[in-house]
Design an enzyme around this catalytic site. Structure first.
Site, PDB file in Angstrom:
ATOM      1  N   CYS A  31      63.899 -21.424  38.471  1.00 55.04           N
ATOM      2  CA  CYS A  31      64.234 -20.922  39.805  1.00 55.04           C
ATOM      3  C   CYS A  31      63.414 -19.690  40.172  1.00 55.04           C
ATOM      4  O   CYS A  31      63.173 -19.429  41.357  1.00 55.04           O
ATOM      5  CB  CYS A  31      65.730 -20.620  39.900  1.00 55.04           C
ATOM      6  SG  CYS A  31      66.345 -19.537  38.587  1.00 55.04           S
TER       7      CYS A  31
ATOM      8  N   HIS B  48      70.268 -16.494  38.052  1.00 56.64           N
ATOM      9  CA  HIS B  48      69.670 -17.494  38.942  1.00 56.64           C
ATOM     10  C   HIS B  48      69.003 -16.804  40.118  1.00 56.64           C
ATOM     11  O   HIS B  48      69.524 -15.830  40.668  1.00 56.64           O
ATOM     12  CB  HIS B  48      70.774 -18.438  39.440  1.00 56.64           C
ATOM     13  CG  HIS B  48      70.272 -19.570  40.273  1.00 56.64           C
ATOM     14  ND1 HIS B  48      69.395 -20.517  39.792  1.00 56.64           N
ATOM     15  CD2 HIS B  48      70.515 -19.911  41.559  1.00 56.64           C
ATOM     16  CE1 HIS B  48      69.122 -21.394  40.751  1.00 56.64           C
ATOM     17  NE2 HIS B  48      69.794 -21.034  41.833  1.00 56.64           N
TER      18      HIS B  48
END
Length: 789
Positions: free
Chosen positions: A312, A741
């Site tokens: 990510c 994330h």
């Protein structure tokens, strides 16, 4: 079926174990075997080419005259409904395979003979076709290689000396010797002490007593008890290397303390398992305040990227960069043929154009057909997303961190990508998109005694700004254990800290005073695109911990004019040529030892203390983390200045020739080698990080006090007002820089609208977001664009 003479070619050989087979996706676009006409795999070099409108398979044949290709077409199996279930004879759980989900059809074609269904058993075809279909796909092969972290033994595990042997009773292995914790326990293999580990990655708790033991005794090697398996695998940590290691003699070392390896059973997750699991738990909400799913957005510029496993950080940075006009102009050329390359998957230019086409064209931005086909699924049909496997492999190749599947820092990745773009050869007339990010930072030193000044100019393509830490107790201030919260700060406050005066301990070359200097940094010029990294972390038990300090950033244009320097002020006395930073500096030994104990190289520690004026450990740590990717980070302080023509002439001719073969002229090559102590790799980095440095300009990457830089050669704009509007942000969710994330929020024009809106790129999910005020406050990277006054 027609006869093809090429099937008997001696060049037809099945792929070897080391050869990549691109049988899932085109190497020059994101078309896959799932397209209506399938994918053609060259039977001579195993390149994958699409067969649709762009027909990169035909282009491959025209360029390299490889006539035979294997067409592979995959289609999802139809779900049979209404049939009675089969009788269950036993309970079994098996992972669903591609064979369970898809039907695959293959046929051999010959471009030269114009045959599209050749007998796959003729000539040498059978063994080649079988080899292609059985070969591990490129993406799977690279994924496995990346997940296989190469933990190796070190001198401390190989030369481990254990104290007097003893039989360890089971109750002695049940609790930390310094607290009551009974899990996350680490056994010192040198003395048998049992201590709890660090608390990190969202795993088990820990008070770092194993680390404290290692510090007090200098014992290096410990094993995590709960991770030991009967086959000999376990988490081994070396505190002196500050790395995970392996112990080839683990069984004997455990037996020394009376522990039978064959009787051990794993009871806790390994460090890697905890990190992967923790990272996968983070999820940014794609629901509105009333609980409804936010509507996905489709079309050109709204294409998501699937998560390859902790990728990510890559996706979020890429989405922000390819939303800029400069990156679009440089890499998006939908009507042009891809660059000529024997190995498109290994060619940087090809993969950058492929990524731009995939993200910007809109061809792949459509609802996932597999989700729509399932009426029982409550999921909003987001797009399937593109898999950037080839791109990730290429840019991570040879890099210690980005070649792995571990979570990485988005800012460090941005710097790494910028460096690769700088190194790449740009087609004539296309320009370098990084130039729009480049600007100059001015550093002003003033002697506190004689008031003499010296200026230095550094070219940069980003700036890392400190976020002031102002703690406050939460609402229940009577509770001393109440969790600390942080007061909100403004972006202007962060810039004020960045440009504030600070004291540095240097000896003045003019008056000889040791009273020190005041140092102030400011923007000499401003770029078209400005990237700000907000540094919000502190070091706890030598582990960087992120601080959730809210920073207020307006959507309205911000004026950076107050932070733009004016260079020489009227009446200033300029110091002589000798750089005060090159004389009289001595690192604070106490702070230096603390940094060395944390595992940082001595040269970097000395440079950090020099840059921060021996102020304190935290300031030096902040500097180290924000300058990890500086091309001269490992260059000694005494060599940080470029020497004159005499020393340039002494450079090794073979090294000069090596750089000349890379397109660097001889004088520039000599200067780069002089600046980097003769190291070719660092010299190459120096060349690309100092594009405007000319050999006749002495003083290295800083200008002298008596010679001001020529503004025409300095990148960026000096004109004010310098107004910038926030265009994109990268946000991180998670307590550690090693976990969590990343997502991107980008300001874009939605189809059918005439105003800009915020769009969330959460891997493959792309949705419109009405309010990002909370996200802006905790962003990690801010992307600003210069706007007219």
């Amino acid at each position: 079926m027609g006869h093809c003479p090429h099937t008997n070619s001696q060049a037809l050989r099945p792929p070897s174990e080391s050869q990549a087979v691109y049988r899932e996706e085109c190497t020059q676009c994101f078309d896959t075997v799932d397209e209506e006409t399938g994918l053609n795999v060259c039977l001579f070099c195993f390149n994958g080419g699409c067969t649709g409108d762009r027909n990169h398979s035909m282009l491959h044949y025209k360029r390299f005259c490889h006539p035979l290709a294997l067409n592979i077409k995959r289609s999802r199996k139809k779900i049979q409904r209404g049939e009675p279930p089969q009788k269950i004879s036993k309970l079994a759980i098996a992972a669903e395979t591609d064979e369970d989900r898809y039907d695959t059809a293959i046929r051999v074609i010959c471009y030269e003979c114009r045959l599209d269904d050749i007998d796959a058993s003729s000539g040498n075809l059978a063994v080649v076709v079988d080899g292609v279909m059985k070969a591990m796909t490129f993406s799977k092969r690279e994924e496995i290689k990346a997940w296989e972290q190469e933990f190796v033994p070190c001198e401390h595990t190989l030369c481990l000396v254990q104290q007097t042997a003893k039989q360890t009773e089971s109750q002695e292995l049940s609790q930390c010797t310094m607290c009551t914790l009974k899990e996350n326990l680490w056994l010192c293999l040198e003395c048998g002490n049992l201590g709890c580990g660090r608390s990190q990655f969202g795993g088990l708790g820990g008070n770092s007593h194993a680390l404290a033991h290692a510090d007090s005794t200098s014992h290096a090697v410990a094993v995590k008890l709960g991770s030991i398996t009967a086959d000999g695998s376990a988490d081994i940590y070396c505190y002196k290397c500050n790395e995970e290691r392996t112990d080839p003699d683990l069984a004997a070392h455990l037996a020394h303390w009376g522990i039978n390896l064959s009787a051990r059973e794993k009871t806790e997750k390994s460090l890697m398992e905890m990190q992967v699991e923790h990272n996968m738990q983070w999820e940014f909400s794609t629901t509105s305040a009333d609980g409804h799913e936010l509507a996905p957005v489709f079309g050109p510029g709204f294409t998501g990227l699937t998560n390859l496993g902790n990728s990510c950080y890559l996706s979020s940075v890429v989405q922000c960069l390819f939303s800029t006009p400069e990156f679009q102009r440089r890499y998006y050329h939908s009507n042009e043929e891809p660059p000529l390359s024997q190995q498109p998957a290994e060619d940087f230019e090809t993969q950058m154009r492929k990524l731009a086409d995939g993200i910007l064209s809109g061809r792949y931005s459509k609802p996932n057909a597999d989700v729509i086909a399932s009426p029982d699924s409550p999921e909003v049909p987001h797009q399937k997303g593109l898999s950037p496997a080839m791109f990730k492999h290429l840019i991570g190749r040879g890099h210690e961190e980005f070649s792995t599947m571990r979570q990485q820092d988005a800012f460090e990745f941005l710097l790494h990508l910028f460096k690769l773009i700088q190194r790449s050869q740009s087609p004539e007339g296309r320009g370098n998109p990084i130039e729009s990010f480049r600007f100059a930072v001015e550093q002003r030193l003033q002697c506190l005694s004689c008031k003499g000044v010296r200026y230095r100019i550094d070219e940069q393509d980003n700036v890392s700004i400190p976020v002031p830490v102002r703690r406050r107790l939460s609402t229940d201030s009577s509770d001393p254990s109440a969790e600390l919260e942080f007061e909100s700060v403004t972006l202007s406050e962060c810039l004020d800290v960045f440009t504030a005066n600070e004291m540095v301990e240097l000896t003045c070359p003019s008056c000889g005073s040791s009273d020190g200097f005041s140092k102030r940094s400011s923007f000499r010029t401003m770029p078209q695109e400005l990237v700000l990294n907000a540094r919000r972390f502190e070091v706890v038990n030598w582990v960087p911990r992120k601080l959730d300090i809210p920073v207020d950033v307006s959507d309205e244009p911000l004026d950076f004019s107050p932070y733009v320097g004016s260079m020489k002020e009227e009446g200033e006395k300029l110091l002589p040529e000798d750089d005060p930073s090159d004389s009289g500096f001595s690192p604070d030994q106490t702070i230096l030892n603390q940094l060395l104990a944390m595992g940082f190289p001595r040269i970097r520690c000395e440079k950090a203390l020099h840059a921060t004026g021996n102020s304190d450990t935290e300031a030096a740590m902040n500097w180290l983390f924000s300058h990890m990717d500086d091309p001269d980070i490992d260059m000694p302080l005494v060599s940080s200045r470029v020497t004159g023509p005499a020393n340039m002439a002494l450079q090794d001719p073979s090294k000069v020739a090596q750089l000349s073969e890379m397109g660097i002229d001889e004088d520039r090559a000599k200067k780069a080698l002089a600046a980097t102590g003769g190291d070719v790799d660092r010299a190459l980095d120096w060349v690309f990080s100092h594009p405007d440095e000319m050999p006749g300009y002495e003083g290295g990457d800083c200008d002298s006090g008596s010679r001001l830089p020529d503004n025409s050669k300095t990148p960026g704009f000096h004109e004010t007002p310098a107004r910038y509007q926030l265009r994109a942000i990268v946000c991180h969710k998670g307590s550690s820089v090693h976990a969590g994330h990343y997502v991107a929020f980008v300001r874009k024009m939605l189809p059918g609208q005439d105003t800009l809106s915020w769009v969330l790129f959460n891997d493959e999910k792309v949705v419109r977001v009405d309010d990002i005020r909370d996200m802006k406050k905790f962003a990690y990277l801010y992307f600003f664009s210069r706007v007219e006054a």
